[in-house]
Scaffold this active site. Structure first.
Site, mmCIF file in Angstrom:
data_model
loop_
_atom_site.group_PDB
_atom_site.id
_atom_site.type_symbol
_atom_site.label_atom_id
_atom_site.label_comp_id
_atom_site.label_asym_id
_atom_site.label_seq_id
_atom_site.Cartn_x
_atom_site.Cartn_y
_atom_site.Cartn_z
ATOM 1 N N GLY B 42 0.774 -1.185 0.013
ATOM 2 C CA GLY B 42 -0.190 -0.059 -0.148
ATOM 3 C C GLY B 42 0.835 1.189 -0.106
ATOM 4 O O GLY B 42 2.137 1.194 -0.348
ATOM 5 N N GLY B 45 3.948 0.769 2.251
ATOM 6 C CA GLY B 45 5.051 -0.379 1.823
ATOM 7 C C GLY B 45 5.629 -0.113 0.612
ATOM 8 O O GLY B 45 6.716 -0.175 0.311
ATOM 9 N N ARG B 330 -14.649 12.749 13.068
ATOM 10 C CA ARG B 330 -15.225 11.562 12.922
ATOM 11 C C ARG B 330 -15.714 10.851 14.116
ATOM 12 O O ARG B 330 -17.025 10.258 14.141
ATOM 13 C CB ARG B 330 -14.296 10.646 12.026
ATOM 14 C CG ARG B 330 -13.955 11.076 10.631
ATOM 15 C CD ARG B 330 -13.196 10.088 10.093
ATOM 16 N NE ARG B 330 -12.869 10.590 8.840
ATOM 17 C CZ ARG B 330 -12.201 10.147 7.863
ATOM 18 N NH1 ARG B 330 -11.384 9.164 8.189
ATOM 19 N NH2 ARG B 330 -11.961 10.778 6.747
ATOM 20 N N GLU B 425 -0.673 2.381 8.620
ATOM 21 C CA GLU B 425 -1.713 2.150 9.361
ATOM 22 C C GLU B 425 -1.447 0.836 10.477
ATOM 23 O O GLU B 425 -2.038 0.703 11.606
ATOM 24 C CB GLU B 425 -3.027 1.665 8.672
ATOM 25 C CG GLU B 425 -4.401 1.626 9.627
ATOM 26 C CD GLU B 425 -5.453 1.402 8.755
ATOM 27 O OE1 GLU B 425 -5.615 1.317 7.680
ATOM 28 O OE2 GLU B 425 -6.655 0.800 9.414
#
EC number: 1.3.5.1
Lengths: 248, 638
Positions: B42, B45, B330, B425
């Site tokens: 991702g 990476g 959020r 993450e």
């Protein structure tokens, strides 16, 4: 809903495959197509049979993993959708649905509906990038790019690499995929510098991978879930001719 | 175990430059002797693998997807933050640092967050150079929009596909290194275990998902960039393959997990429509720039949205948080939605949604302008629901989205196992107890492009003169055997229930008891429930076929086996923290208005957990958070 499925089952690239019949009788019309396939697989597994292998991941139409021929059309009957976004409400109760893998010489079948699309990665490796190592770039706003150019580059860059264009083309051409990357980068001043080298290398890799020539039918654009335009192919041809003419 | 975060001394704004100036380097000629494994392709990476390869380290990169371009960063929609202050609206690195720290409810390290804001400036430059087609003004300058929890416009975007475009930039940089032979990329390979030799991470065991072959890979450092584990809730905005297995297996080999229960439940996803559902699609937070959130003032309202007159609508975010309104962060927005839905004001067939209404924006700006900004999101909405959001409001609902928690890392992004790094993450670091919108793409990129290349060199310089460990080492053999045994065990249970059956049950349990709100009673029940479910899993699971072939069900089963353990740790984590902060809302700790009640006196720390075995309670190692530069305050958005 009742659905009659005819699904391509194939153990691996070397074994001969065939269509196998399955009946599902409690399909909810709000289900996505892949959720319907999940339901079938649940039933097969509990019966001790091997489930149908199919590629899927994000299930929101952006990762480009899913891809299958549904009633002979890549990603099914609705334009602008990937298979994961297709819903069963598009089919009639009692319908017979044919489900087959994306077929192309350059996309060998791994099992059932799963195919090997690594040829796409190799096309990008040939030149689908801008040579800009980490740490080198100048301040972003020193490079002005008009709104229209940025939007047009985005239109080409939106390709998700699913392979529907190849599966749809009667010559199994990867022209739409390859040209979308060539155009995305050629339309931007950052990418112009390497445009000639890029187009020659990418086109030649595309041929080496066993993709056919563009058939000029424009079917790829019709079936592309992202609506990538065939004008990209025209752009690729222009870039290719230009690069050849100006070579040395 | 004493946790040392290795925060450099000195003023906040000099810490990172000071670190870079002092960090040890590896001579270019020596870099080729120091192979590195990067798991995951991702944004974190791919950017790390490409950047390290550019420097000359031999990189081996892995992803379970069939192409590196499909990693789930691709699905991020709204944008990426950077403190460029192009809008001249008062933004600065300090402001972004403060917003992020406050957004995370003061449960992150000052130094990490400041570095994130500082490096945001370079990221935009890097992405533009790679050809990322960010939105532009007519004159050619970069355009921005606003995201939740801030009062400036610092979000850069490429329509609603910013993650896709940033990922393609990183992927193309990675492909360039593959073509140069500097990166060997193994797609369709899943990391199944970490190999630790003499206390240091020295390699991994992977399974080739197309052939079932188990392989060993050795390196001088291992970087896990395997993303979040929000899919543990089954229904989530994540991709079907997203999982926590790489970090969990590293955890069981000695890496501490930090704050695993801190999961962001995103407020604007599409609601669940039935039991067969496999995922919840996200609608970008950017929609809240122009969309207004409301529910009917009347409980169990039967009229269609457009038939409900203005004065009978409750714009509850505007009412409760007037200064931020629809752009409240959020965690707060999701909780406010849940409060209204639970009180009986939910809309839609299942009464599990709230309205996101664009009628005012369309009236003021025109349909064309709205279409240009959010066209692809509106068409995605139509594809999934068959409804037209230009005509009637969208129906949205909260859904599990992002793991703030993950492997504990120090300032150098190294876990408690020397040589094992966690980025993006997969780690716990910068977002505290709640992540602000458009900071996840940022963190993934900054970790991979700008931080890891420095901190990894600092570590690797010490490995240069050590003896090289090869895959022949007995530890590789031992770990490989364990992996093979587990795979065969899963295939041989031969029960009657599929992996998804257990995943759905676990997800529901966790969402109810360790989701948007938690309580002591609920969490205690959840721990017992998870243990029972885990026992049932090992008795009743069915995996068809064998481990020596393509086997999607076996892949799922392995991931769910890990989820069944992660879930228990999440509940322990949530149970031990007797305060409410960010996404962690304990019902026992709230103000009279129902807002989170933080306890800085007793809980101003990061909870890092040590694995103590399957039948033992995990061991807590608190890392105190010290605030030198800012004063802790009540996080108010009203």
């Amino acid at each position: 809903m009742k659905i009659h499925l005819k699904i391509w089952r194939q153990q691996d690239a070397k074994t001969k495959g065939k269509l196998v019949d399955y009946m599902l009788d409690q399909v909810d019309h709000h289900m996505s197509f892949l959720e319907m396939m999940d339901t079938l697989n649940e039933q097969l597994i509990v019966k001790g049979e091997m489930p149908v292998e199919f590629d899927h991941d994000c299930r929101e139409g952006i990762c480009g993993t899913c891809g299958m021929m549904i009633n002979g059309q890549a990603h099914g009957p609705v334009p602008g959708l990937t298979a994961c976004q297709l819903h069963m409400r598009e089919f009639e109760d009692g319908a017979t649905i044919y489900v087959e893998p994306f077929r192309a010489k350059a996309f060998p079948v791994k099992r059932d509906l799963k195919v090997d699309r690594s040829s796409f990665d190799r096309i990008i490796q040939a030149g689908g990038f801008i040579t800009a190592s980490t740490g080198q770039p100048a301040e972003a706003n020193t490079l002005l790019i008009t709104h229209e150019s940025a939007e047009s580059a985005f239109d080409s860059a939106a390709c998700i690499g699913c392979g529907a264009c190849v599966a749809t083309c009667k010559n199994s051409s990867a022209a739409l995929f390859t040209s979308a990357k060539i155009s995305h980068l050629a339309k931007l001043p950052q990418g112009e510098k390497e445009a000639a080298k890029r187009v020659l290398k990418m086109v030649s890799r595309m041929d080496e991978e066993g993709f056919g020539h563009c058939s000029n039918t424009e079917a790829c654009e019709v079936e592309c879930p992202q609506g990538i335009s065939v004008l990209n192919i025209a752009r690729m041809n222009w870039e290719y001719t230009k690069a050849n003419l100006l070579k040395d | 175990m004493e946790l040392d975060a290795k925060i450099p001394a000195g003023p906040l704004e000099n810490k990172w430059s000071h670190y870079k100036a002092q960090a040890k380097l590896v001579n270019p000629a020596n870099r080729k002797k120091l192979p590195v494994i990067v798991v995951g392709t991702g944004l974190a990476g791919a950017s790390a693998a490409a950047s390290l390869a550019e420097q000359g380290y031999p990189v081996t990169s892995f992803c379970f997807q069939d192409s590196a371009r499909r990693a789930h960063s691709v699905a991020a929609q709204g944008g990426v933050n950077a403190a460029k202050n192009y809008q001249n609206d008062g933004d600065s690195v300090y402001r972004m640092f403060y917003d992020t720290l406050k957004g995370g409810d003061f449960r992150a390290r000052e130094a990490n967050v400041y570095r994130l804001a500082e490096c945001s400036l370079n990221l935009i430059d890097q992405a533009v150079a790679q050809g990322v087609p960010f939105a532009r003004e007519y004159g050619g300058y970069l355009s921005n929009r606003s995201f939740g929890g801030v009062q400036v416009s610092r979000t850069f975007y490429a329509r609603g596909q910013t993650g896709q475009q940033l990922l393609l930039g990183a992927y193309q940089a990675l492909m360039r290194q593959v073509s140069l032979g500097k990166v060997i990329l193994y797609s369709r390979h899943e990391m199944l275990d970490l190999v630790v030799v003499e206390g240091k991470a020295k390699g991994i065991i992977s399974r080739n998902l197309d052939t079932g072959v188990i392989e060993r890979f050795a390196a001088e450092a291992v970087v896990v960039a395997t993303g979040g584990f929000g899919k543990i809730y089954y229904l989530s905005t994540l991709a079907m393959g997203c999982n926590g297995s790489a970090i969990w297996r590293a955890h069981k080999r000695g890496a501490l997990m930090a704050c695993p229960s801190w999961t962001q439940i995103h407020p604007t996803s599409l609601p669940q429509s039935g039991d067969y559902q496999s995922k919840l699609t996200l609608m970008s937070e950017s929609l809240r720039n122009d969309g207004r959130i409301w529910v009917p003032k009347l409980a169990n309202e039967e009229r269609a949205a457009n038939d409900i007159p203005e004065q009978e609508r409750d714009y509850y975010l505007e009412r409760r948080y007037p200064s931020f309104g629809n752009l409240a962060p959020r965690d707060i927005s999701s909780r406010a939605a849940k409060e209204r839905i639970d009180a009986g004001f939910g809309v839609g067939a299942q009464k599990n949604a709230v309205y996101l209404d664009f009628s005012k924006a369309i009236k003021e700006q025109g349909k064309d302008k709205i279409k240009e900004k959010y066209g692809n999101l509106f068409s995605m909405y139509k594809k999934i629901t068959a409804d037209d959001a230009y005509i009637a409001p969208m129906k949205i609902s909260p859904a599990a989205h992002f793991s703030m928690g993950g492997l504990w890392v120090d300032y150098e992004l190294m876990t408690t196992i020397p040589g094992l790094f966690a980025i993006g993450e997969a780690n716990f670091a910068d977002h505290g107890a709640n992540r602000l919108g458009a900071n996840s793409l940022l963190q993934a990129c900054v970790d991979g492009y700008f931080i890891l290349p420095y901190t990894l060199a600092n570590y690797l310089s010490g490995e240069l003169k050590k003896d090289k460990i090869t895959v022949e080492h007995p530890e590789f053999e031992r770990v490989e055997k364990e992996v093979v045994t587990q795979l065969n065990e899963l295939c041989q249970i031969k029960g009657t229930k599929t992996a998804d059956y257990f995943h759905k049950k676990l997800g529901k349990l966790l969402y109810d008891k360790c989701g948007l709100s938690r309580s002591k009673t609920g969490l205690t029940e959840a721990i017992a429930g998870i243990k029972t479910l885990r026992a049932e899993f090992y008795k009743e699971l069915i995996v068809p076929g064998s481990a020596a072939e393509i086997n999607g069900e076996l892949e799922k089963a392995g991931r769910i086996a890990d989820y069944l353990e992660i879930a228990e740790l999440m509940c322990h984590d949530a149970l031990s923290r007797e305060e409410s902060c960010g996404a962690h809302f304990r019902e026992e700790y709230q103000t009279a208005d129902g807002e989170a009640l933080r306890d800085d006196k007793n809980y101003c720390y990061v909870s890092a957990w040590e694995w103590a075995g399957i039948d033992a309670a995990p061991v807590l190692h608190p890392e105190p958070l010290e605030f030198e530069f800012i004063k802790l305050s009540v996080r108010s958005y009203s």
